[in-house]
Enzyme design. Structure first.
Site, PDB file in Angstrom:
ATOM      1  N   GLN A 186      27.701 -11.424  33.989  1.00 47.87           N
ATOM      2  CA  GLN A 186      26.799 -10.370  33.593  1.00 47.87           C
ATOM      3  C   GLN A 186      25.522 -10.133  34.587  1.00 47.87           C
ATOM      4  O   GLN A 186      25.285  -8.789  34.857  1.00 47.87           O
ATOM      5  CB  GLN A 186      26.104 -10.570  32.142  1.00 47.87           C
ATOM      6  CG  GLN A 186      26.854 -10.535  31.209  1.00 47.87           C
ATOM      7  CD  GLN A 186      27.737  -9.224  31.055  1.00 47.87           C
ATOM      8  OE1 GLN A 186      27.051  -8.141  30.954  1.00 47.87           O
ATOM      9  NE2 GLN A 186      29.039  -9.444  31.100  1.00 47.87           N
ATOM     10  N   HIS A 237      25.844  -7.722  37.565  1.00 51.11           N
ATOM     11  CA  HIS A 237      25.866  -6.248  37.345  1.00 51.11           C
ATOM     12  C   HIS A 237      24.720  -5.472  37.946  1.00 51.11           C
ATOM     13  O   HIS A 237      24.700  -4.204  38.571  1.00 51.11           O
ATOM     14  CB  HIS A 237      26.087  -5.871  35.981  1.00 51.11           C
ATOM     15  CG  HIS A 237      27.352  -5.884  35.531  1.00 51.11           C
ATOM     16  ND1 HIS A 237      28.433  -4.919  36.033  1.00 51.11           N
ATOM     17  CD2 HIS A 237      28.231  -6.645  34.476  1.00 51.11           C
ATOM     18  CE1 HIS A 237      29.563  -5.027  35.399  1.00 51.11           C
ATOM     19  NE2 HIS A 237      29.601  -6.134  34.622  1.00 51.11           N
ATOM     20  N   GLU A 293      25.356  -7.196  23.255  1.00 50.79           N
ATOM     21  CA  GLU A 293      26.613  -6.248  23.816  1.00 50.79           C
ATOM     22  C   GLU A 293      27.755  -7.256  23.644  1.00 50.79           C
ATOM     23  O   GLU A 293      28.673  -7.003  23.196  1.00 50.79           O
ATOM     24  CB  GLU A 293      26.185  -5.695  25.154  1.00 50.79           C
ATOM     25  CG  GLU A 293      27.438  -4.741  25.737  1.00 50.79           C
ATOM     26  CD  GLU A 293      27.105  -4.522  27.138  1.00 50.79           C
ATOM     27  OE1 GLU A 293      26.408  -5.066  27.857  1.00 50.79           O
ATOM     28  OE2 GLU A 293      27.938  -3.598  27.492  1.00 50.79           O
ATOM     29  N   HIS A 294      27.594  -8.377  24.437  1.00 52.14           N
ATOM     30  CA  HIS A 294      28.805  -9.260  24.487  1.00 52.14           C
ATOM     31  C   HIS A 294      28.207 -10.658  23.984  1.00 52.14           C
ATOM     32  O   HIS A 294      27.378 -11.099  24.393  1.00 52.14           O
ATOM     33  CB  HIS A 294      29.217  -9.458  25.766  1.00 52.14           C
ATOM     34  CG  HIS A 294      29.477  -8.374  26.856  1.00 52.14           C
ATOM     35  ND1 HIS A 294      28.523  -7.858  27.580  1.00 52.14           N
ATOM     36  CD2 HIS A 294      30.773  -7.460  26.863  1.00 52.14           C
ATOM     37  CE1 HIS A 294      29.166  -6.847  28.304  1.00 52.14           C
ATOM     38  NE2 HIS A 294      30.422  -6.668  27.956  1.00 52.14           N
ATOM     39  N   ASP A 313      36.431  -7.258  30.087  1.00 56.86           N
ATOM     40  CA  ASP A 313      36.106  -6.251  30.988  1.00 56.86           C
ATOM     41  C   ASP A 313      37.183  -5.265  31.637  1.00 56.86           C
ATOM     42  O   ASP A 313      37.035  -4.256  32.080  1.00 56.86           O
ATOM     43  CB  ASP A 313      35.209  -6.592  32.185  1.00 56.86           C
ATOM     44  CG  ASP A 313      33.881  -7.031  31.734  1.00 56.86           C
ATOM     45  OD1 ASP A 313      33.481  -6.515  30.782  1.00 56.86           O
ATOM     46  OD2 ASP A 313      33.060  -8.015  32.339  1.00 56.86           O
ATOM     47  N   HIS A 353      24.002  29.672  -5.945  1.00 59.86           N
ATOM     48  CA  HIS A 353      25.030  28.351  -6.075  1.00 59.86           C
ATOM     49  C   HIS A 353      25.670  28.405  -7.593  1.00 59.86           C
ATOM     50  O   HIS A 353      27.111  28.302  -7.753  1.00 59.86           O
ATOM     51  CB  HIS A 353      24.450  27.187  -5.741  1.00 59.86           C
ATOM     52  CG  HIS A 353      24.237  26.927  -4.160  1.00 59.86           C
ATOM     53  ND1 HIS A 353      23.158  27.614  -3.689  1.00 59.86           N
ATOM     54  CD2 HIS A 353      24.790  25.889  -3.419  1.00 59.86           C
ATOM     55  CE1 HIS A 353      23.068  27.211  -2.287  1.00 59.86           C
ATOM     56  NE2 HIS A 353      24.043  26.137  -2.404  1.00 59.86           N
TER      57      HIS A 353
END
Lengths: 435, 435
Positions: A264, A267, A332-333, A366, A425
């Site tokens: 991670q 990145h 996220e992961h 991934d 209505h």
């Protein structure tokens, strides 16, 4: 051996909760200057179409195109890119695409209907969008895996036209990206990027068709443009920095865990790798592995910045508490690097993707596990989902009253509408009440 | 007899496409002054919590509360409101709630898993959000039906805590709204509204819990606040003016169709009622019905404004062409007032809700048909869906590789990661390759 000081937390600390808040704090930067630039680009593309797109593309990507036609890739370009790949890459990309497709096939929503005793029919009709736009970043962040992950769900959903945009700064074309586009079923592809590409997809130009939804990652100009056109078209989530949370019982090889955290961290300097374990000695071992392995990494500078600024090693009482901390973070992961991940799973409430068992490296997800790698970041897994086929389908409610049903329900609607002072209505419903 | 000039269009006109674009054009107003005011309210509530909420509520709703506790409704308040309703209203609300619940039960997403030959497991885990916030407008736009439509999907999804906010200007409490809250399973309710209520739900205060998603309609301050907190929490769509498109073969009572058009028009001067028919004489009949019925309407002023500014009667060649025009418009509500609506349905690609047959007045769907009345407006049905149970659930991907599976896929991931120059990804995967 480099020594990187990764922050240590312990759930027994009195101020653990505040420390955790501090660790997780993330404010996405919004910048007035960028907003103004993006607004101007959007407006010019909206009004001038192709001409503005070509002009901005020539300026920002240092090209010399005289028309949009020059900036379009043909299906032949994409097919040739695929055929010309080295055999190992073509094989790997093909296997990955097939696995992603197989998994996403199971996400397809189906229409349904049911009939009530009086003949009234209710249901839900599921249909694909007509056209989707796929943004692919240029340069170093141009990932063929992202093309697969963004395009295949749209293709499986039944979207008929899939328009890809990818900038080619200085004319440099990423052949892997074109090859992935061929595999993923992209209909048309253009060598444009930035806010001008988002504008072209949102408003349409003479050459680039207007789409219904724009997906895919991009830099701050792209993210700002997507936020601005939200409503005119659909968009996927605006992603924050990537995160991984590893929960380990202390019995996985510490080198494996260190490398999972690195995967991670590499990145982005802002990426957030966190390890939680009930075993303090194991945290020490992973720390030693980090120090040992870091100097061997190609992206050492990025990884150490992320580890120093954003990472943490957290000691908890037991795996139950680890699950509670996970639910607070909503990562996220999530890697469950434990003996019996199935036993821990029911306690996990919030996470984008859950990687179970010591063999399931997040990196497999991934590329080629099958599930999508576009996942909710910054705690948004509390309320959002991975990108999926459902993002390219939408639902229409179906209502067909029988004469008897309309009469009975007309009475109910009439009472409620009059309670809300909406008498048109009420009268519209009352017309359908039988005498 | 009042004569209202409703715009006429004909698909045979040379400029029909441009005329249609003009008819549908809608720009939501964004206002710098309002943005600034909302930003200030959000910031103060974020920092000061309850105190700021009480202060803003006292100021904007002309109350005199000394603490948040005074502004909380109890479960007893809600139950009593329900018990004290006139019998016909309680019955109608109960029937509506039950029908909405029955329909939405069918929308629940379920978790799934499958195993591959080598023992690798893939799946998708579906879980509810922990907490949802429901905004209910005060004053004239305070609709008990909206409470049912927003709260029941969350309740069916399994959301444990449902927090309702509803302003009570001058202390006026809408008992129908409290009664609907009791029926729909609201956990806690507060007499606060505006941007301060949205801020309290998004950030949490000492008394009002932070939620994961905020749904429900509101004025421009509420909509601006929701847009601003999007990302911190989830939100539903920002709604534009309400719309109805009626496709009629010419054989429905023109009074019924006129009243169906009125039932949208009475919401709002900006509401958009459109009728499409292949029968020019029928358009004349509906026009006459409009002129005849309009003076009998309580909301005549609002209805005629909407008819003059935003409505149209459109002549088309046949029903096939009507479907094409519908797909261009992607309306919020579509009535297929034709002999065989099932035959026309496959041609309908985009619409929030489809009301089929002459008996199915759109107004029935607003209250008690079962499907949700919160629907995508302004053409966003091209890419969005009715509010549903799926809006309160989210998915997590599940990946559990067997030792063999991790080894095989490790090879694929390694090739692709190295193709993207992500070597920590590659090495993390390679650790799991068997020797």
């Amino acid at each position: 051996m480099a020594n990187v000081n990764v922050q240590r937390l312990d759930s027994q600390q009195a101020d653990f909760s505040e420390q955790l808040d501090k660790l997780l704090a993330w404010e996405s930067v919004s910048n007035k200057e960028i907003n103004r630039t993006v607004d101007e680009i959007l407006e010019r593309v909206k009004v001038e179409g192709d001409q503005a797109v070509v002009e901005f593309t020539n300026r920002f990507d240092r090209l010399n195109a005289s028309s949009m036609a020059e900036l379009e890739f043909s299906q032949k370009d994409m097919q040739e890119a695929l055929e010309n790949l080295p055999e190992d890459q073509r094989h790997a990309l093909t296997v990955a695409a097939q696995r992603v497709r197989d998994y996403h096939e199971r996400q397809k929503g189906e229409s349904w209907q049911y009939q009530e005793a009086d003949g009234t029919l209710l249901g839900q009709k599921v249909t694909p969008m007509d056209r989707a736009g796929l943004y692919v970043p240029g340069g170093k962040a141009s990932y063929p895996s992202s093309v697969l992950m963004n395009a295949i769900p749209a293709h499986v959903a039944g979207v008929e036209e899939l328009i890809m945009v990818v900038p080619t700064p200085d004319g440099e074309v990423n052949q892997l990206v074109l090859a992935a586009a061929a595999l993923a079923g992209v209909s048309r592809a253009f060598a444009v990027g930035g806010a001008q590409a988002v504008a072209a997809l949102a408003y349409g130009t003479e050459t680039i068709p207007k789409v219904d939804k724009i997906v895919g990652p991009g830099n701050i100009f792209v993210a700002t443009a997507k936020r601005a056109v939200y409503g005119t078209v659909g968009i996927d989530m605006i992603a924050g920095p990537s995160e991984i949370l590893v929960i380990c019982d202390g019995n996985t090889d510490p080198d494996w865990i260190a490398m999972d955290l690195f995967s991670q961290a590499e990145h982005d300097e802002d990426a957030q790798p966190i390890l939680i374990s009930p075993d303090a000695a194991f945290l020490d071992k992973v720390s030693a592995s980090i120090d040992k392995l870091l100097p061997t990494m190609e992206r050492e500078a990025i990884i150490s910045r992320s580890l120093i600024d954003r990472a943490a090693l957290i000691k908890v009482a037991d795996l139950d508490e680890a699950a509670l901390v996970n639910n607070r973070i909503a990562p996220e992961h999530l890697e469950l690097s434990v003996e019996d991940p199935q036993a821990l799973l029911p306690q996990i409430k919030h996470a984008g993707a859950i990687f179970m068992g010591r063999y399931t490296a997040e990196a497999l997800g991934d590329y080629c596990a099958g599930p999508n790698h576009v996942l909710p970041t910054s705690g948004t897994a509390r309320f959002s989902s991975p990108l999926g086929v459902y993002d390219f389908q939408k639902r229409s409610s179906l209502i067909m009253f029988s004469e008897d049903g309309a009469s009975e329900m007309g009475k109910v609607a009439s009472v409620l509408a009059r309670g809300e002072s909406l008498t048109a209505h009420a009268r519209s419903a009352e017309y359908r009440i039988k005498d």
